[in-house]
Design a protein around this motif. Sequence first.
Motif, PDB file in Angstrom:
ATOM      1  N   ILE A 146       4.592  -3.407   1.931  1.00  0.00           N
ATOM      2  CA  ILE A 146       3.521  -4.066   2.010  1.00  0.00           C
ATOM      3  C   ILE A 146       3.674  -4.741   3.347  1.00  0.00           C
ATOM      4  CG2 ILE A 146       2.163  -6.141   1.591  1.00  0.00           C
ATOM      5  CD1 ILE A 146       2.808  -5.613  -1.234  1.00  0.00           C
ATOM      6  N   HIS A 147       2.961  -4.472   4.431  1.00  0.00           N
ATOM      7  CA  HIS A 147       2.943  -4.990   5.701  1.00  0.00           C
ATOM      8  C   HIS A 147       1.829  -5.835   5.960  1.00  0.00           C
ATOM      9  CE1 HIS A 147       6.045  -2.122   6.895  1.00  0.00           C
ATOM     10  NE2 HIS A 147       5.133  -0.960   6.043  1.00  0.00           N
ATOM     11  N   ASN A 195       1.835   2.419  -7.625  1.00  0.00           N
ATOM     12  CA  ASN A 195       1.506   3.344  -6.612  1.00  0.00           C
ATOM     13  C   ASN A 195       0.113   2.961  -5.960  1.00  0.00           C
ATOM     14  OD1 ASN A 195       2.021   5.330  -4.663  1.00  0.00           O
ATOM     15  ND2 ASN A 195       0.655   6.946  -5.937  1.00  0.00           N
ATOM     16  N   VAL A 196      -0.091   1.773  -5.694  1.00  0.00           N
ATOM     17  CA  VAL A 196      -1.276   1.241  -4.955  1.00  0.00           C
ATOM     18  C   VAL A 196      -1.062   1.370  -3.278  1.00  0.00           C
ATOM     19  CG1 VAL A 196      -3.049  -0.879  -4.646  1.00  0.00           C
ATOM     20  CG2 VAL A 196      -2.072  -0.042  -6.973  1.00  0.00           C
ATOM     21  N   SER A 197      -2.225   2.073  -2.688  1.00  0.00           N
ATOM     22  CA  SER A 197      -2.183   1.869  -1.133  1.00  0.00           C
ATOM     23  C   SER A 197      -3.509   1.566  -0.880  1.00  0.00           C
ATOM     24  CB  SER A 197      -1.790   3.443  -0.923  1.00  0.00           C
ATOM     25  OG  SER A 197      -0.769   3.821  -1.304  1.00  0.00           O
ATOM     26  N   PHE A 198      -3.642   0.787   0.502  1.00  0.00           N
ATOM     27  CA  PHE A 198      -4.958   0.433   0.977  1.00  0.00           C
ATOM     28  C   PHE A 198      -4.618  -0.268   2.198  1.00  0.00           C
ATOM     29  CE2 PHE A 198      -3.731  -3.334  -1.398  1.00  0.00           C
ATOM     30  CZ  PHE A 198      -3.986  -4.268  -0.346  1.00  0.00           C
ATOM     31  N   VAL A 199      -5.535  -0.286   3.246  1.00  0.00           N
ATOM     32  CA  VAL A 199      -5.519  -1.033   4.331  1.00  0.00           C
ATOM     33  C   VAL A 199      -6.530  -1.778   4.624  1.00  0.00           C
ATOM     34  CG1 VAL A 199      -5.408  -0.626   6.849  1.00  0.00           C
ATOM     35  CG2 VAL A 199      -4.323   1.075   5.686  1.00  0.00           C
ATOM     36  N   ILE A 236      -1.329  -3.691   5.066  1.00  0.00           N
ATOM     37  CA  ILE A 236      -1.037  -2.426   4.552  1.00  0.00           C
ATOM     38  C   ILE A 236      -0.178  -2.323   3.377  1.00  0.00           C
ATOM     39  CG2 ILE A 236      -0.270  -0.404   5.464  1.00  0.00           C
ATOM     40  CD1 ILE A 236      -0.699  -1.170   8.116  1.00  0.00           C
ATOM     41  N   ALA A 237      -0.716  -1.784   2.491  1.00  0.00           N
ATOM     42  CA  ALA A 237      -0.210  -1.597   0.972  1.00  0.00           C
ATOM     43  C   ALA A 237       0.232  -0.140   0.966  1.00  0.00           C
ATOM     44  CB  ALA A 237      -0.826  -1.879  -0.140  1.00  0.00           C
ATOM     45  N   ASP A 238       1.316   0.260   1.007  1.00  0.00           N
ATOM     46  CA  ASP A 238       1.928   1.960   1.093  1.00  0.00           C
ATOM     47  C   ASP A 238       2.564   2.245  -0.072  1.00  0.00           C
ATOM     48  OD1 ASP A 238       2.462   4.292   1.702  1.00  0.00           O
ATOM     49  OD2 ASP A 238       4.009   3.812   3.229  1.00  0.00           O
TER      50      ASP A 238
END
Length: 296
Positions: A118-119, A79-83, A32-34
């Motif tokens: 980042i998880h 500001n990159v977010s994805f799962v 997970i990228a938040d």
Amino acid sequence: MADIAKTARETAQETTRETAQLTAQGRIPTVIADGVDIVYRVNGTGAGRGSATAALNRIVRRRQTEKAAGVRKVHAVKNVSFVAYRGEAIGLIGTNGSGKSTLLKAVAGLLPVENGRIHTDGQPSLLGVNAALMNDLTGERNVFLGGLAMGMSREQIKDRYQEIVDFSGINEKGDFITLPMRTYSSGMAARLRFSIAAAKDHDVLLIDEALATGDRSFQKRSEARIRELRKHAGTVFLVSHNNKSIRDTCDRVLWLERGELRMDGPTDEVLKEYEAFTGDKAAKPKPKPAPAPVPS
């Protein structure tokens, strides 16, 4: 300190709730990228460098010191977010300097993030073609060292040793596996490196341009092995400029451009937009030849 600890607890609880919801839907998140920002700092030639006092000053008053020293900031990822989910193979594409390799290194824990989080579920493993090898050791010794570094036991490495050598194709033109790595071509070294990394089932495998090496036969073996890794409940990220490898290997693509996530979706949809953006003529269908004139 109490406020910081409270915020950390709240963040952890929020992430746990989100993960539980996704798991309940039958999709298990692995990465997970938040809102991730990654910034490089390049030192300039300003004054005040070289002494212990100056070093302490840079830590305590970093912004003022960076400005005085001529430090340049490079905002590589913005500001990159994805799962990412278990069982997915995700391609990372973008023109040179778009932040693809930088993002992989951050997911692997090799680079700190400036902002965001980042998880990861499990231990990410980064496979890069440019990773350092122990050139004075033989390929055989590097197989064992590489396997041990990934957490494999000596018995597991012995069981898979011949499979690793055969997969790499190192010995197809001679007994190269017993020679020092410095005698290998860059392609041979990259093939052996991929073969070592692919010998283990990874929670998250990050591959940087590995499929661009070797002949088409090796590329097909690599693509088949990535599909096997996905079947064993892993997640694979692949950075490549070879759109065909992305199409053959990945079912989802993240398109980074100038550090920003421009598009995230099914492979064919994203590549179609990317090829239109880059003007990739090779990816466009060739026009059909005009029919031959009928003789009168």
